[in-house]
Structures are given as C-alpha cells and as structure tokens.
Scaffold this motif. Structure first.
Motif: not given
Length: 436
Positions: A9-11, A14, A40, A43-44, A55, A58, A61-62
């Motif tokens: 679920s990173g860049p 997504f 994330y 990103i996280r 950051k 995200s 991505y939401d």
C-alpha cells in the motif's frame, strides 16, 4: 466483474489501484493488501518526518481508497497468511508492489559490528516502523558517518544534525526525538566513492543543509572539477553542484556546534572497533575513463561510533515468484512476471526513482492488465469475499480502511503540540485502538 489484488500500500500500490479503477470503473474491484494494519508504506515509514509536504501525497491516496471500487485489507502478510498461488485463485490478476525494504550490504569486514546499521533501519526507527522501534542507535559518541551519496543519506545526516526545535511540525516519533535530543554527535561525515558530479542528491534536499540551526555543511573545493565542467550536467544536477560549491566557499559557522562533512572520493574498505564500531578505514579513489571509482592505494581513518549505510535496497523473495538475483527484484518483462501476475515500483524496477516515478509505472502495468482483460470482459473469481473467508479460517484479523481512520484519529489526538500526529509503533497498539 473483475477482481484485482495489489500487494503493498505504498505509492506504487496506490497509483496502480488508481489506474485500474480508472480503466475499469464499476466493472472491477481492487483490493490493496498490506502486511501492516495501516496503509501508505514508504510515505509513512520512509519519507523524512520533517518533509511533511511530501507526505501530503497520502491525501491523493485517500481519494483512491475511498473510491467505491477500491478496498484496503491490512494486517495480511502475503507469503505467510496467504500465498501468491492462493491469491491467483481468488483474483483475476495479482500485482506485487512490496517495494525494496531491505538494506544492501557493504560487503566489507567489520560491517556486522554493533553500531553499523542500514538506512532502512535508521529511517524506520525515527519514522515509527514497528520492525525498528527498538533499534536504539548509538548516539553517545561524537562522530557518526553516513555511507552513500543519495537523498536517503542526506535525510539520515540531516536528522542527526537537527536540534529539537527544528523538528516542530514534523511527525518524528517521540522515542526518536528524545534520543536525538540527548545525542552527543557533533560531526557527521558523508562518504561517497565518487565525486560531486556523481551524486544522486537533489537541489531541494541539499539546499536545506544551508539553513540548519545547529550544523554547518563542510565541502572541500579541491574535490570539484573546473566550473566549466558543470555545463555538461543536467539542469537539476547542475543546481545541486552549485549549492555544493556555495557550501565550499562558505566557512563553517563557528556558532553552530555540529559539522556535516562531505568526504568525496572515499571508499570504505573495513570497519574497525573493539566490540563496537569505532572507525572506518577508507581508501582514496579517483575516477577512471568510464567515470567509475578506482582505488589509489592511499588509506585513512574516519572516526565513527555510529555508521549508517545508505547504498541501496533489495526486494525480498516470495515463494513461487520468479526472482532476479542480480537486480534483487522480481523477474519481469515490462512489469509482467507471469500469466496474471505483475510487479510495479521498486519490486519491478529496482530501487530507483522518486515517489512520482511510481505513477507512470503503475499506469503502464494497469494498461497491460486492461489489454489482457478488456474492461468489457468479466471473470468468475471471488476476490475479497473469498480472501476474507480464507483469512478468517486461519485466524488472521484483517483490517480495513475504516479501521485505519480510527487509528489515524487516535494518532492525531495524541500528538505533541505542533506535530500532526504521534504514531503508534507496535502492531498490537494499532489493533487495540480498533478493539481487536
């Protein structure tokens, strides 16, 4: 209806989900899986906590996660809780977006001494990665060294150089902030095998070093070729070199207690110390006719009780997935690994490029999938329904996006003044927050 599983679920994950959702609309369901209960990825856990503008991606991505056709399924480790073969039985296509989370080794004597840590570990420690929450890097000595000439090396050196006040507005985790606040480190040496023209440091990240409250960058003008040679560089690289030249022309500020020393043409050959790392033995290098570094035979010592290696990363293998041992990524052809199995991001390309590089990468692989499975076609696989039944039968407590929102709200509520959040750093804390 088509069902797609994006693992990671990173860049990269997504952007791929976004591309698939655009390609198929309401004719497909995209499930984004992650080993952690929270999304994330990079990103996280990877982007520096004092780079909040980065950051902020995200938020995009939401919007993807809140799309009707996209779901998040967290707390699921592919390869342990469910196999790739099982996912292929449940989904029309599986896209691996697990990144390259492991540090490359230096391959020199002494790198296993206490005090030598990889940048993924160090970055994970100050970013609240659960695997590295207990890292406890040695900050009691006065000298540290960072091996590498990319932006991650700069991040590590900058974090070591800042005072507590400079972390206001960041989401650095509390345990790291407190430890860094009591750090005795006063000199951070950044070691690179080649010269200034070969760095992979971008202007924005380099420029920040000139505005640190407690540290001055130190660069030797003798390491540079003639100014005229800068004209052959790409514009971005030229800007970076200009900044380094400005540092070289500016004496260190005597009022600042810390020094960030750029040591170019320096190849680590071994790390020495009595029980713990104490110094790096370095060989002076020069560039050959192809621009590669070659040793000159001259060696010297760099004191350092904390040594951070930032020389690259590798993707872990997953059972049943062809692997490129040399490239340390999944074996693939333009993103396709095998029938209905794909890779995106660093798992596809290796650890190169920026966060934004993953967007065209994800869209390209989504186009491959759409060509193989046109939007008007349909499949008969069960997707998330079948996966959740399988996970439940194995006692795996999967999380969803609503769970993540509860965790996020709690992290925001417990933030110290001026910080956007105080992250939980243990999986059990995440799960307790959502009543699991």
């Amino acid at each position: 209806m088509r069902h797609f599983a994006v693992v990671g679920s990173g860049p990269a994950g997504f952007y791929t989900a976004e591309a698939l959702e655009k390609a198929y609309g309401d004719k497909a369901r995209v499930d984004i899986l992650d080993r952690y209960p929270v999304p994330y990825g990079l990103i996280r856990f990877g982007v520096a906590p004092d780079h909040q503008s980065l950051k902020a991606v995200s938020k995009r991505y939401d919007k993807v996660a809140e799309s009707a056709g996209v779901d998040f399924i967290g707390n699921v480790t592919v390869g342990r809780d469910v196999s790739v073969a099982e996912l292929l039985d449940l989904y029309d296509a599986v896209i691996l977006a697990i990144g390259a989370p492991h540090d490359r080794k230096l391959g020199i004597p002494g790198e296993d001494l206490p005090g030598v840590i990889g940048s993924a570990e160090f970055v994970g420690w100050y970013n609240g990665h659960p695997d590295f929450a207990d890292l406890d890097p040695p900050l009691g000595g006065t000298h540290a060294a960072v091996i590498g000439n990319g932006n991650v090396a700069l991040d590590c050196a900058r974090i070591l150089s800042k005072n507590r006040h400079e972390f206001e507005g960041s989401d650095i985790v509390g345990h790291a902030l407190d430890a860094l606040d009591h750090s005795a480190i006063r000199t951070i040496t950044i070691l690179g095998r080649r010269g200034p023209h070969q760095i992979a440091m971008t202007p924005k990240e380099l420029g920040e070093l000139g505005h640190l409250e407690a540290a001055s960058p130190v660069v030797d003008i003798a390491d540079f070729p003639s100014v005229e040679a800068d004209e052959a560089l790409e514009p971005g690289q030229r800007k970076s070199i200009t900044i380094l030249r400005e540092f070289a022309a500016t004496p260190p500020d005597a009022a600042k207690p810390k020094r960030m020393v750029f040591d170019f043409f320096a190849k680590p050959v071994r790390i020495e110390g009595d029980r713990n790392a104490e110094k790096i033995v370095v060989e002076r290098t020069e560039l050959d006719e192809n621009g590669a570094a070659r040793g000159t035979g001259e060696t010297y010592e760099v004191p350092a009780s904390l040594i951070i290696t930032a020389i690259g990363y590798w993707t872990p293998q997953i059972e049943g997935v062809p692997y490129d041992e040399r490239g340390t990524k999944f074996l693939n052809d333009g993103g396709k690994i095998a029938d209905r199995l794909y890779a995106v991001g660093w798992a596809r390309r290796g650890p190169t490029g920026t966060i934004g590089t993953n967007r065209p990468d994800g869209y390209e692989v989504a186009d491959l999938i759409a060509a193989a499975m046109p939007a008007g076609s349909s499949g008969d696989r069960s997707g998330a329904t079948g996966l959740k039944q399988l996970l439940e039968s194995r006692g795996v407590m999967a999380t969803d996006y609503d769970d993540w929102r509860k965790i996020e709200e709690t992290e925001v509520a417990r933030a110290r003044p001026g910080s956007p959040r105080e992250k939980f750093v243990r999986p059990e804390e995440w799960l307790q927050t959502i009543g699991r």
